[in-house]
Enzyme design. Structure first.
Site, PDB file in Angstrom:
ATOM      1  N   ASP A 318     -43.950   1.979  14.855  1.00  0.00           N
ATOM      2  CA  ASP A 318     -44.714   0.735  14.925  1.00  0.00           C
ATOM      3  C   ASP A 318     -43.795  -0.436  14.623  1.00  0.00           C
ATOM      4  O   ASP A 318     -42.826  -0.296  13.868  1.00  0.00           O
ATOM      5  CB  ASP A 318     -45.887   0.732  13.940  1.00  0.00           C
ATOM      6  CG  ASP A 318     -46.983  -0.239  14.362  1.00  0.00           C
ATOM      7  OD1 ASP A 318     -47.971   0.206  14.979  1.00  0.00           O
ATOM      8  OD2 ASP A 318     -46.838  -1.450  14.095  1.00  0.00           O
ATOM      9  N   ASP A 345     -40.042  -1.559  17.976  1.00  0.00           N
ATOM     10  CA  ASP A 345     -40.912  -2.078  19.020  1.00  0.00           C
ATOM     11  C   ASP A 345     -41.166  -0.974  20.037  1.00  0.00           C
ATOM     12  O   ASP A 345     -40.231  -0.454  20.656  1.00  0.00           O
ATOM     13  CB  ASP A 345     -40.237  -3.280  19.690  1.00  0.00           C
ATOM     14  CG  ASP A 345     -41.151  -3.979  20.687  1.00  0.00           C
ATOM     15  OD1 ASP A 345     -42.202  -3.416  21.034  1.00  0.00           O
ATOM     16  OD2 ASP A 345     -40.805  -5.094  21.110  1.00  0.00           O
ATOM     17  N   CYS A 414     -59.514   0.575  21.484  1.00  0.00           N
ATOM     18  CA  CYS A 414     -60.848   0.387  20.891  1.00  0.00           C
ATOM     19  C   CYS A 414     -61.530  -0.805  21.568  1.00  0.00           C
ATOM     20  O   CYS A 414     -62.311  -1.527  20.958  1.00  0.00           O
ATOM     21  CB  CYS A 414     -60.777   0.220  19.375  1.00  0.00           C
ATOM     22  SG  CYS A 414     -59.626  -1.019  18.801  1.00  0.00           S
TER      23      CYS A 414
END
Length: 438
Positions: A318, A345, A414
């Site tokens: 991350d 990244d 999501c």
């Protein structure tokens, strides 16, 4: 005065969310670290913050009718003091209106000056006078019903209360009633129609339940159920993921989730069923090499590591180092040794070894989790989706290069927006003929 401190904390959190673009959950956590509040007061502050965020546009519409001064000309502290007071008068009917107004006046003085207290007093008392009339009382009842039960009724300008679905309701009207951007509601109306859109809006107004997922490296789900029920906790098993348990009543264990029995011992993690279902789709096996390309704060990486029985290798990548610290803490609490953490990244990340499974849980608009992330209501602009899709496609291209022949790439968001989901999948399959959909 009793109750002033908790309301002042709620106002300060709301100011940070509005003025500094802070996350509500992180701002609440920081406020609770700073202020020594009882568990009851913490719950009340959370209720006020989430309640105002879920209803902000509706509250502002009412305040705009009551105040001679535009809300935009008020300080952020004064605006949010009024919102907190009005929210209580409309939604928390068990609190005497005199107590709501008196405490709001004191908060106004603390966050502004003596004149702010008088102004707050005048506005809130004007609302009570307005609500006492027959027609305004009907309006308040209709709006309260739409918030607590999902928009069962609407109050039309002609004064008539009518059932939802019996009239066409504009995106602007729904935006005010549900405190969501009109552009997003208009988009949903075009895709889903009014009935389904209202169902979505109802859902996003509901307070989400607490769901925990068993750490099956430490205990079986049946063992955790028995343990928690033995502590007086009422729960039910999840429908999507059997190891998820929905907590219906926490019994004596109120307050932070860390106080639940078994948390410190690493018997479970807090994770929604939908999030846990993603790892079930990845379906790693012990000994696999798995890359989680956008891993922070680490809930899915942890689940993957557990599914591999603490064997093999989960590489959690991350770009946000601070959020990866949460994964480090969770990894230690659960005693997992097969998770490696890399701050990098995802767009340019390179692995020396191709992976059996790659999970890309991509940065997204989050429109599917607005009920859990109330502050998202005011963060998203139409252009954000365009920019996010560009980033998602860059990440998809990189993620595909990390998969070994015969391996599996899982893409998850999501979001409920087609641009971030179905359209991205079509783009990817057109671009990468070496992949097949499963």
């Amino acid at each position: 005065m009793k109750g002033v401190e908790s309301r002042k904390v709620a106002v300060e959190v709301l100011v940070r969310v509005e003025r500094d673009d802070a996350f509500a959950n992180l701002s609440l956590a920081a406020a609770f670290e700073k202020q020594q509040l009882s568990e009851r007061d913490r719950a009340f502050v959370t209720c006020l913050v989430q309640g105002v965020l879920r209803n902000r546009l509706r509250l502002d519409e009412t305040l705009s009718r009551l105040a001679t001064r535009p809300l935009s000309k008020m300080t952020a502290f004064l605006r949010n003091t009024l919102r907190v007071g009005l929210f209580q008068l409309i939604e928390l009917r068990d609190i005497p209106s005199s107590a709501v107004i008196n405490t709001a006046v004191e908060v106004g003085k603390l966050t502004g000056h003596q004149g702010s207290g008088k102004f707050v007093n005048g506005i809130l008392r004007s609302y009570l006078r307005m609500a006492s009339t027959r027609e305004e009382d009907k309006e308040a009842q209709a709006v309260t019903s739409s918030q607590s039960e999902g928009a069962a009724v609407f109050f039309r300008q002609d004064g008539q209360v009518v059932p939802a679905g019996s009239i066409k309701t504009s995106a602007e009207e729904l935006s005010t009633a549900y405190s969501l951007p009109a552009w997003l509601i208009d988009k949903w109306l075009g895709i889903y129609g009014q009935e389904e859109t209202i169902a979505l809006l109802r859902y996003f107004q509901k307070t989400p339940e607490l769901t925990v997922r068993t750490c099956e490296v430490a205990v079986t789900t049946e063992g955790l159920i028995s343990f928690l029920e033995g502590k007086g906790i009422v729960l039910e098993r999840g429908k999507l993921v059997p190891s998820c348990l929905i907590i219906k009543d926490r019994g004596a264990y109120k307050g932070p989730v860390e106080k639940l029995p078994g948390y410190k011992e690493g018997l479970f993690s807090v994770q929604d069923e939908a999030a846990a279902f993603v790892s079930a789709v990845v379906d790693p096996a012990p000994g696999h090499f798995v890359i989680d390309l956008c891993a922070a704060p680490g809930g899915k990486a942890v689940h993957l590591a557990e599914m591999m029985n603490n064997k093999g290798r989960v590489l959690a990548v991350d770009i946000h180092g601070r959020r990866l610290n949460l994964l480090r803490q969770t990894r230690q609490r659960l005693g997992l040794t097969n998770i490696e953490i890399v701050e990098a990244d995802g767009v340019s990340f390179v692995s020396e070894t191709h992976a059996d499974r790659v999970l890309l849980d991509a940065p997204c608009s989050g429109t599917g989790v607005i009920n859990r992330r109330s502050d998202l209501r005011f963060r998203r602009q139409r252009q954000d989706i365009v920019e996010l899709v560009e980033l998602q496609r860059k990440l998809l291209s990189r993620a595909a290069d990390l998969v070994k022949p015969g391996g599996i790439l899982v893409y998850a968001t999501c979001s409920i927006e087609a641009e971030e989901n179905q359209e991205n999948l079509r783009w990817f399959l057109d671009k990468r003929k070496d992949f097949l959909p499963v």
